[in-house]
Write an enzyme that holds these catalytic residues in place. Structure first.
Site, PDB file in Angstrom:
ATOM      1  N   HIS A 259       0.844  -1.196   0.000  1.00 24.55           N
ATOM      2  CA  HIS A 259       0.000   0.000   0.000  1.00 24.55           C
ATOM      3  C   HIS A 259       0.878   1.245   0.000  1.00 24.55           C
ATOM      4  O   HIS A 259       1.357   1.687   1.033  1.00 24.55           O
ATOM      5  CB  HIS A 259      -0.957  -0.020   1.185  1.00 24.55           C
ATOM      6  CG  HIS A 259      -1.920  -1.159   1.131  1.00 24.55           C
ATOM      7  ND1 HIS A 259      -1.800  -2.262   1.916  1.00 24.55           N
ATOM      8  CD2 HIS A 259      -2.993  -1.369   0.341  1.00 24.55           C
ATOM      9  CE1 HIS A 259      -2.778  -3.108   1.628  1.00 24.55           C
ATOM     10  NE2 HIS A 259      -3.513  -2.592   0.666  1.00 24.55           N
TER      11      HIS A 259
ATOM     12  N   HIS B 155      -3.643  -6.446  -6.337  1.00 24.59           N
ATOM     13  CA  HIS B 155      -3.524  -7.610  -5.465  1.00 24.59           C
ATOM     14  C   HIS B 155      -4.915  -8.099  -5.057  1.00 24.59           C
ATOM     15  O   HIS B 155      -5.911  -7.396  -5.193  1.00 24.59           O
ATOM     16  CB  HIS B 155      -2.653  -7.313  -4.243  1.00 24.59           C
ATOM     17  CG  HIS B 155      -3.141  -6.181  -3.400  1.00 24.59           C
ATOM     18  ND1 HIS B 155      -2.933  -4.853  -3.720  1.00 24.59           N
ATOM     19  CD2 HIS B 155      -3.827  -6.158  -2.237  1.00 24.59           C
ATOM     20  CE1 HIS B 155      -3.472  -4.075  -2.803  1.00 24.59           C
ATOM     21  NE2 HIS B 155      -4.037  -4.843  -1.887  1.00 24.59           N
TER      22      HIS B 155
ATOM     23  N   CYS C 142     -13.346  -5.786   5.290  1.00 24.96           N
ATOM     24  CA  CYS C 142     -12.507  -5.969   4.106  1.00 24.96           C
ATOM     25  C   CYS C 142     -11.200  -6.621   4.555  1.00 24.96           C
ATOM     26  O   CYS C 142     -10.829  -6.542   5.718  1.00 24.96           O
ATOM     27  CB  CYS C 142     -12.187  -4.636   3.454  1.00 24.96           C
ATOM     28  SG  CYS C 142     -13.639  -3.702   2.955  1.00 24.96           S
TER      29      CYS C 142
ATOM     30  N   HIS D 274      -7.571  -9.312   3.099  1.00 24.98           N
ATOM     31  CA  HIS D 274      -6.804 -10.009   2.074  1.00 24.98           C
ATOM     32  C   HIS D 274      -6.720 -11.493   2.428  1.00 24.98           C
ATOM     33  O   HIS D 274      -6.353 -11.826   3.555  1.00 24.98           O
ATOM     34  CB  HIS D 274      -5.383  -9.452   2.015  1.00 24.98           C
ATOM     35  CG  HIS D 274      -5.320  -7.976   1.784  1.00 24.98           C
ATOM     36  ND1 HIS D 274      -5.391  -7.055   2.807  1.00 24.98           N
ATOM     37  CD2 HIS D 274      -5.223  -7.258   0.644  1.00 24.98           C
ATOM     38  CE1 HIS D 274      -5.322  -5.837   2.300  1.00 24.98           C
ATOM     39  NE2 HIS D 274      -5.222  -5.927   0.988  1.00 24.98           N
TER      40      HIS D 274
ATOM     41  N   GLU E  23     -11.918  -9.100  13.340  1.00 27.67           N
ATOM     42  CA  GLU E  23     -12.232  -7.678  13.391  1.00 27.67           C
ATOM     43  C   GLU E  23     -13.495  -7.361  14.174  1.00 27.67           C
ATOM     44  O   GLU E  23     -13.601  -6.301  14.789  1.00 27.67           O
ATOM     45  CB  GLU E  23     -12.382  -7.110  11.969  1.00 27.67           C
ATOM     46  CG  GLU E  23     -11.090  -7.102  11.190  1.00 27.67           C
ATOM     47  CD  GLU E  23     -11.195  -6.362   9.865  1.00 27.67           C
ATOM     48  OE1 GLU E  23     -12.144  -5.561   9.705  1.00 27.67           O
ATOM     49  OE2 GLU E  23     -10.327  -6.573   9.012  1.00 27.67           O
TER      50      GLU E  23
ATOM     51  N   TYR F 272     -11.105  -2.459  -8.272  1.00 33.42           N
ATOM     52  CA  TYR F 272     -11.119  -1.000  -8.231  1.00 33.42           C
ATOM     53  C   TYR F 272      -9.725  -0.471  -7.961  1.00 33.42           C
ATOM     54  O   TYR F 272      -8.829  -1.204  -7.510  1.00 33.42           O
ATOM     55  CB  TYR F 272     -12.082  -0.492  -7.146  1.00 33.42           C
ATOM     56  CG  TYR F 272     -11.537  -0.690  -5.757  1.00 33.42           C
ATOM     57  CD1 TYR F 272     -10.906   0.346  -5.086  1.00 33.42           C
ATOM     58  CD2 TYR F 272     -11.609  -1.932  -5.135  1.00 33.42           C
ATOM     59  CE1 TYR F 272     -10.368   0.150  -3.820  1.00 33.42           C
ATOM     60  CE2 TYR F 272     -11.086  -2.129  -3.875  1.00 33.42           C
ATOM     61  CZ  TYR F 272     -10.463  -1.081  -3.217  1.00 33.42           C
ATOM     62  OH  TYR F 272      -9.915  -1.270  -1.986  1.00 33.42           O
TER      63      TYR F 272
ATOM     64  N   GLU G   4      -5.008   2.356  -3.303  1.00 31.26           N
ATOM     65  CA  GLU G   4      -5.566   1.019  -3.056  1.00 31.26           C
ATOM     66  C   GLU G   4      -5.919   0.472  -4.435  1.00 31.26           C
ATOM     67  O   GLU G   4      -6.566   1.166  -5.235  1.00 31.26           O
ATOM     68  CB  GLU G   4      -6.792   1.119  -2.150  1.00 31.26           C
ATOM     69  CG  GLU G   4      -7.296  -0.190  -1.617  1.00 31.26           C
ATOM     70  CD  GLU G   4      -6.298  -0.930  -0.739  1.00 31.26           C
ATOM     71  OE1 GLU G   4      -5.421  -1.621  -1.303  1.00 31.26           O
ATOM     72  OE2 GLU G   4      -6.388  -0.842   0.494  1.00 31.26           O
TER      73      GLU G   4
ATOM     74  N   GLU H  31      -7.159  -3.186  -5.971  1.00 30.78           N
ATOM     75  CA  GLU H  31      -7.502  -4.549  -5.578  1.00 30.78           C
ATOM     76  C   GLU H  31      -8.452  -5.245  -6.542  1.00 30.78           C
ATOM     77  O   GLU H  31      -9.377  -4.627  -7.073  1.00 30.78           O
ATOM     78  CB  GLU H  31      -8.153  -4.534  -4.188  1.00 30.78           C
ATOM     79  CG  GLU H  31      -7.214  -4.055  -3.104  1.00 30.78           C
ATOM     80  CD  GLU H  31      -7.833  -4.055  -1.729  1.00 30.78           C
ATOM     81  OE1 GLU H  31      -7.074  -4.167  -0.756  1.00 30.78           O
ATOM     82  OE2 GLU H  31      -9.067  -3.924  -1.610  1.00 30.78           O
TER      83      GLU H  31
ATOM     84  N   TRP I  93     -14.364   2.114  -2.445  1.00 28.28           N
ATOM     85  CA  TRP I  93     -14.727   0.782  -2.952  1.00 28.28           C
ATOM     86  C   TRP I  93     -16.192   0.470  -2.656  1.00 28.28           C
ATOM     87  O   TRP I  93     -16.897  -0.065  -3.482  1.00 28.28           O
ATOM     88  CB  TRP I  93     -13.808  -0.299  -2.406  1.00 28.28           C
ATOM     89  CG  TRP I  93     -13.728  -0.372  -0.912  1.00 28.28           C
ATOM     90  CD1 TRP I  93     -14.521  -1.097  -0.069  1.00 28.28           C
ATOM     91  CD2 TRP I  93     -12.791   0.331  -0.077  1.00 28.28           C
ATOM     92  NE1 TRP I  93     -14.148  -0.891   1.240  1.00 28.28           N
ATOM     93  CE2 TRP I  93     -13.093  -0.031   1.261  1.00 28.28           C
ATOM     94  CE3 TRP I  93     -11.736   1.205  -0.328  1.00 28.28           C
ATOM     95  CZ2 TRP I  93     -12.369   0.469   2.344  1.00 28.28           C
ATOM     96  CZ3 TRP I  93     -11.020   1.698   0.742  1.00 28.28           C
ATOM     97  CH2 TRP I  93     -11.340   1.332   2.060  1.00 28.28           C
TER      98      TRP I  93
END
Length: 194
Positions: free
Chosen positions: A26, A33, A68, A70, A88, A105, A115, A117, A162
């Site tokens: 980032h 990614h 959100c 990864h 989270e 996006y 960002e 992704e 996003w």
């Protein structure tokens, strides 16, 4: 000793190119990614919104969809969704439904951090108390889906870039988020099919 988390780098067609440390991707020239977005609903059709923790690198303090993150290299994306919801928000769910398999996006913050992704979008339904992890989440709020979606589309709700792009696509799936038909994993880009 902790191992640094890695993300999966992908090409524009969604094929895996390798991995990179999450802490290194980032920046102002963020490579494409693999990531995910998820929308948590209760059985009344309310969506769970989260405010990103103030110390996050990207979009600190900004309201967004539920969770959100990864997937780890080799981790099925739906399992990554469930892992991050637990970490989270303290939420335990038995499955995540794939809604937008090929969403991607690119967004640029005011300070130039990007960002970028390939970000399949999932729906999760729960009826449980939310226990936000302050390392990740500053605040939470439940909102009726129509009120939220209308606010995003009209521009009256300030929301992550996003999420602003995802909401109109989700609205195309129907008025009732609990009735949206899920997509099959075969529609995911190659890198997202662990």
């Amino acid at each position: 000793m902790t191992t640094e988390e890695h993300v999966v780098l992908v090409d524009p067609e969604g094929r895996a190119l390798g991995t990179a440390p999450k802490s290194a991707v980032h920046r102002q020239d963020t490579p494409l990614h693999l990531a995910f977005s998820s929308y948590v609903f209760d059985h009344d059709g309310r969506v769970l919104l989260t405010r990103r923790a103030a110390h996050k690198v990207t979009w600190p303090g900004v309201w967004t969809n539920s969770c959100c993150g990864h997937p780890l290299p080799g981790e099925p994306v739906d399992q990554a969704v469930l892992r991050r919801l637990s970490y989270e928000l303290g939420l335990v769910a038995d499955h995540a439904d794939l809604m937008l398999p090929t969403f991607s996006y690119r967004a640029v913050m005011g300070n130039g951090i990007v960002e970028h992704e390939l970000c399949p979008v999932y729906r999760v339904t729960v009826d449980a108390p939310v226990l936000p992890n302050p390392d990740e989440v500053g605040e939470v709020r439940w909102m009726p889906w129509k009120e939220f979606a209308d606010g995003v589309r009209s521009g009256l709700l300030a929301i992550s870039p996003w999420c602003r792009e995802q909401v109109p696509l989700l609205m195309e799936l129907g008025a009732d988020p609990l009735g949206w038909a899920s997509a099959t994993d075969e529609r995911l880009p190659q890198a997202a099919r662990a």
